[in-house]
Enzyme design. Structure first.
Site, PDB file in Angstrom:
ATOM      1  NE  ARG A   1     -21.266 -38.254 -30.765  1.00  0.00           N
ATOM      2  CZ  ARG A   1     -21.363 -37.086 -31.340  1.00  0.00           C
ATOM      3  NH1 ARG A   1     -21.656 -35.996 -30.636  1.00  0.00           N
ATOM      4  NH2 ARG A   1     -21.170 -36.926 -32.627  1.00  0.00           N
ATOM      5  N   GLY A   2     -17.756 -37.947 -30.882  1.00  0.00           N
ATOM      6  CA  GLY A   2     -17.396 -36.808 -31.738  1.00  0.00           C
ATOM      7  C   GLY A   2     -15.878 -36.705 -31.724  1.00  0.00           C
ATOM      8  CB  ALA A   3     -13.412 -36.628 -34.483  1.00  0.00           C
ATOM      9  NE  ARG A  37     -16.019 -44.438 -31.149  1.00  0.00           N
ATOM     10  CZ  ARG A  37     -17.026 -43.690 -31.610  1.00  0.00           C
ATOM     11  NH1 ARG A  37     -17.400 -42.605 -30.969  1.00  0.00           N
ATOM     12  NH2 ARG A  37     -17.664 -44.041 -32.714  1.00  0.00           N
ATOM     13  CD  GLN A  95     -24.235 -40.872 -33.522  1.00  0.00           C
ATOM     14  OE1 GLN A  95     -25.138 -41.311 -34.231  1.00  0.00           O
ATOM     15  NE2 GLN A  95     -23.090 -41.513 -33.371  1.00  0.00           N
ATOM     16  CG  ASP A 109     -15.337 -39.422 -37.187  1.00  0.00           C
ATOM     17  OD1 ASP A 109     -16.339 -39.151 -37.881  1.00  0.00           O
ATOM     18  OD2 ASP A 109     -15.335 -39.405 -35.947  1.00  0.00           O
ATOM     19  CG  ASN A 166     -18.548 -37.793 -40.984  1.00  0.00           C
ATOM     20  OD1 ASN A 166     -18.008 -37.413 -39.936  1.00  0.00           O
ATOM     21  ND2 ASN A 166     -19.805 -37.498 -41.257  1.00  0.00           N
ATOM     22  CE  LYS A 167     -21.160 -42.081 -36.341  1.00  0.00           C
ATOM     23  NZ  LYS A 167     -20.619 -43.342 -35.723  1.00  0.00           N
TER      24      LYS A 167
END
Ligand code: MRU
Length: 369
Positions: free
Chosen positions: A46-48, A89, A195, A236, A246-247
């Site tokens: 995960r993570g863009a 995603r 996270q 993101d 973003n998150k």
């Protein structure tokens, strides 16, 4: 070791299983494009930027799997794989960016099916290698914003695990730390997938950077009582006007920081910038399984009644007025973002001086195995 890498001997994609951290550091091997799409969906990776690079290698696996005898059929197989990967995603634009970049290269090329296979893998590898260099450049640019003695409030995980290596916002913190600046990080947990407490805290421990974990809803307290000098997070997807997806939780954090005059920095590569969208209202927001919210336990007991319903949007959009600056590999962008972001993205068309690519499995090892 990088967060993800192509194994040239076994011809497979290998990645740290981020669902297991911090309990265990495990590396899993992926052999097919379908496995890669599933690893992105279930957040093994995960993570863009990390999911972008993973998807590019997913196409390399699809190229390897294809039994096509003609280039036309090979391209069709790749398109099918691309659609599968892109659907894994939705919000982080790096995924579609990386897939489209590989497809563009292959469509522009001539040669046999084998030649095209080689090209797909080479382009995926290039994306991964460039990502490391880009992160280092963001670290250099962003570290100018950090002062000796700062306490930084950080959201989600933006470290080496969220990219191929080094990190975006956390990469800035690492660079500042390496420059000898004494920094302390308030790591927010980042519900529901945690996270922050699971991954960011684990990384900071490895780097020897001072940190404390806080619950997400403590941010306002620390900001209002003057205990935080800067707020940092990744992105993101950033739209043409500087709105930042973003998150989930980023928006509330930015609001509280803005209300207290604390600068808010988003650190992201230009591959996270989507100039095709005018503003953040156009960004698709992924809604994930409610079990991510309900499945957590407190002292071994459920935290919600049996049968409770929950909502789980995975991202939110922070409007540009709450963002002090955006850091990319091309420098620090300040308002007006609608003008300056476009200019910053364009600046990347000229290769940066002294830019260098760090090859796979090199001396830069964030984690000891
Ligand atoms: O759902 P995730 O863990 O993939 O979301 C990640 C984030 O929001 C990060 O902060 C973001 O990708 C940018 S940092 C590399």
């Amino acid at each position: 070791m990088r967060t993800l890498f192509w194994d040239n001997d076994s011809h497979e994609l290998r990645m740290i299983d981020q669902r297991r951290l911090p309990a265990a550091l495990e590396v899993v091997s992926l052999h097919t494009c379908t496995e890669t799409a599933e690893a992105i969906r279930n957040m093994t990776v995960r993570g863009a930027p990390a999911i972008g690079a993973s998807a590019a290698f997913g196409l390399a696996l699809a190229a390897q799997e294809s039994r096509a005898q003609s280039t036309a059929q090979f391209l069709l197989d790749l398109e099918t794989a691309a659609a599968l990967l892109k659907a894994s995603r939705l919000t982080a634009v790096n995924l579609a960016w990386a897939v489209d970049r590989v497809l563009r290269v292959v469509h522009a090329a001539t040669g046999s099916v084998d030649d095209l296979r080689t090209l797909v893998l080479a382009e995926a590898q290039r994306i991964a290698d460039e990502d490391v260099a880009i992160n280092k450049r963001m670290g250099e640019h962003g570290s100018v914003l950090i002062d000796d003695g700062d306490t930084l409030l950080h959201h989600c995980n933006t470290g080496a695990l969220a990219v191929v290596d080094w990190g975006t916002a956390l990469g800035v913190v690492r660079t500042a730390h390496e420059q000898g600046k004494r920094v302390h990080v308030l790591v927010d947990e980042t519900r529901p997938r945690l996270q922050g407490s699971r991954l960011t805290a684990w990384e900071l421990g490895h780097y020897g950077i001072s940190y404390e974990i806080i619950c997400d809803n403590m941010a306002g307290y620390f900001l209002r009582s003057g205990q935080v000098q800067k707020v940092l997070f990744g992105a993101d997807r950033i739209t043409a006007n500087g709105d930042v997806a973003n998150k989930i939780g980023t928006y509330m954090l930015a609001l509280a920081a803005h209300d207290n005059g604390v600068p808010v920095y988003s650190v992201a590569p230009t591959s996270s910038i989507d100039l095709s969208l005018a503003d953040g209202s156009l960004i698709p927001i992924e809604e994930r399984d409610p079990d991510e919210v309900l499945g957590i336990q407190f002292h071994g007991e459920r935290v919600a009644p049996e049968g409770a319903k929950a909502r789980n949007p995975a991202f939110d959009v922070t409007p540009n007025r709450l963002i002090t600056a955006i850091v990319t590999e091309n420098g620090i962008v300040r308002p007006p973002f609608d003008v300056n972001l476009r200019e910053n993205v364009g600046a990347g068309l000229v290769p940066a001086q002294g830019d260098h690519i760090i090859p796979n499995g090199d001396k830069d090892r964030p984690f000891k195995e």
